[in-house]
Design an enzyme around this catalytic site. Structure first.
Site, PDB file in Angstrom:
ATOM      1  N   ASN A  48       0.819  -1.077  -0.064  1.00 58.52           N
ATOM      2  CA  ASN A  48      -0.143   0.030  -0.186  1.00 58.52           C
ATOM      3  C   ASN A  48       0.908   1.349   0.029  1.00 58.52           C
ATOM      4  O   ASN A  48       0.701   2.297  -0.726  1.00 58.52           O
ATOM      5  CB  ASN A  48      -0.859   0.016   1.317  1.00 58.52           C
ATOM      6  CG  ASN A  48      -1.897  -0.988   1.151  1.00 58.52           C
ATOM      7  OD1 ASN A  48      -2.359  -1.574   0.281  1.00 58.52           O
ATOM      8  ND2 ASN A  48      -2.749  -1.363   2.283  1.00 58.52           N
ATOM      9  N   GLU A 145       4.023  -6.005   9.375  1.00 50.20           N
ATOM     10  CA  GLU A 145       3.322  -7.137   8.936  1.00 50.20           C
ATOM     11  C   GLU A 145       4.399  -8.272   8.492  1.00 50.20           C
ATOM     12  O   GLU A 145       3.740  -9.453   7.812  1.00 50.20           O
ATOM     13  CB  GLU A 145       2.319  -6.721   7.979  1.00 50.20           C
ATOM     14  CG  GLU A 145       1.091  -6.122   8.284  1.00 50.20           C
ATOM     15  CD  GLU A 145       0.103  -5.745   7.456  1.00 50.20           C
ATOM     16  OE1 GLU A 145      -1.035  -5.219   7.611  1.00 50.20           O
ATOM     17  OE2 GLU A 145       0.476  -5.550   6.231  1.00 50.20           O
ATOM     18  N   ASP A 260      -1.762   4.223   5.567  1.00 47.47           N
ATOM     19  CA  ASP A 260      -0.764   3.669   4.407  1.00 47.47           C
ATOM     20  C   ASP A 260      -0.689   4.903   3.489  1.00 47.47           C
ATOM     21  O   ASP A 260       0.662   5.175   2.863  1.00 47.47           O
ATOM     22  CB  ASP A 260      -0.810   2.338   3.831  1.00 47.47           C
ATOM     23  CG  ASP A 260      -1.022   1.266   4.822  1.00 47.47           C
ATOM     24  OD1 ASP A 260      -0.279   1.306   5.794  1.00 47.47           O
ATOM     25  OD2 ASP A 260      -1.634   0.361   4.605  1.00 47.47           O
TER      26      ASP A 260
END
Length: 315
Positions: A48, A145, A260
């Site tokens: 993103n 992540e 993001d």
């Protein structure tokens, strides 16, 4: 390494397949709720942020791991179409592509469950293989992540070998985040929920955000940014006290990926307009993130440079 082009923004991070359900509200535990529509999209905080910066005109590269499955192969083509250097995006036979199940309500709120899949395989060897772009990048962006150990090792590596500005978007917040992550990142960026989880108290406004900033500074952060959604942004660089910046008041359509969009835009401004005052870089990034909230989807909601007011790109 000499044959590789210079890169404005490199992102070491995640790719997720977004499975988005639009519903009247968030279901309660045990409840089956009938949604209004469904979309399959491209997400993951790393990708993103990379796409957000690329849409603004930055030369971008992504270091990531997708599964060698139908989702991963399609995602790779999407990234190429966005003009992103993907030679360091690996396709894994061991794990499926990462998945994000997203519920978006009628008032634009969302809740998300992620299954990291192939993202959990991103390792330091992948980072070192990408040094042809990383060591030429002006800005390198991280999130959480992908494995925290890889993030910390990569920050150390770039601190010793690179000349880039590093941004750590500590999302999702991790209780395992080591002290080195705070110290090694040049810019530490979180939203109010992540700030509260990491600093150990609820963050809802300027006063509680100031308290969180003080905590982050006490553990070694240089520059701290805390985004508060519609309540604005609180930041503190190495030269001063926390500053509160308001944001435009809007009626949100879908807030998924807005953070993001902000980080990607900030990476764009730092790399392409480095002489712009930091306050202006933040305010312009916030304007772009707010613009994304007015559209549905994640990467599809991010505006291009041509869709934005020209004054956002004035020196």
């Amino acid at each position: 390494m000499s044959g590789s082009p210079n890169v404005d923004v490199a992102v070491i991070g995640s790719c997720m397949i977004d499975m988005i359900c639009y519903t009247p509200r968030i279901p309660t535990p045990g409840e089956t709720l009938c949604g209004t529509s469904f979309e399959l999209g491209n997400g993951g905080k790393g990708a993103n942020q990379c796409v957000a910066a690329a849409k603004l005109g930055a030369r971008c590269a992504l270091v990531a791991a997708l599964g060698n499955d139908v989702f991963g192969l399609k995602y790779l083509e999407h990234l190429k179409g966005a003009g992103i250097d993907v030679k360091h995006v690996k396709l894994s036979e061991e794990r499926h592509s990462g998945i994000a199940q997203i519920t978006v309500t009628e008032n634009g709120e969302n809740c998300i469950v992620i299954v990291p899949g192939s993202n959990s395989l991103l390792c330091m060897e992948d980072v070192k293989r990408a040094d042809d772009v990383l060591l030429k990048s002006k800005v390198v962006v991280f999130q959480l992540e992908t494995p925290v150990t890889t993030t910390v090792q990569a920050l150390k590596y770039l601190k010793s070998k690179g000349k880039c500005t590093t941004i750590l978007n500590a999302a999702p917040a991790s209780s395992e985040l080591p002290l080195e992550a705070y110290i090694l990142s040049d810019i530490f960026c979180v939203n109010e929920i992540e700030a509260g989880q990491l600093a150990g108290h609820i963050v809802t406004d300027f006063d509680s955000a100031k308290k969180a900033v003080a905590f982050f500074k006490s553990v070694g952060c240089k520059t701290v940014i805390i985004t508060l959604g519609e309540k604005g942004i609180v930041y503190s660089d190495s030269t001063g006290n926390p500053v509160h910046l308001p944001v435009r008041k809007i009626t949100p359509v879908d807030s998924t990926g807005a953070g993001d969009a902000f980080v990607g835009a900030l990476a764009y401004y730092i790399s392409r307009q480095p002489d712009l005052p930091f306050k202006d870089q933040i305010q312009r990034s916030a304007h772009i993130a707010t613009e994304s909230v007015l559209n549905r989807g994640t990467q599809s909601s991010y505006p291009t440079k041509e869709q934005l007011p020209k004054e956002l790109f004035d020196s």
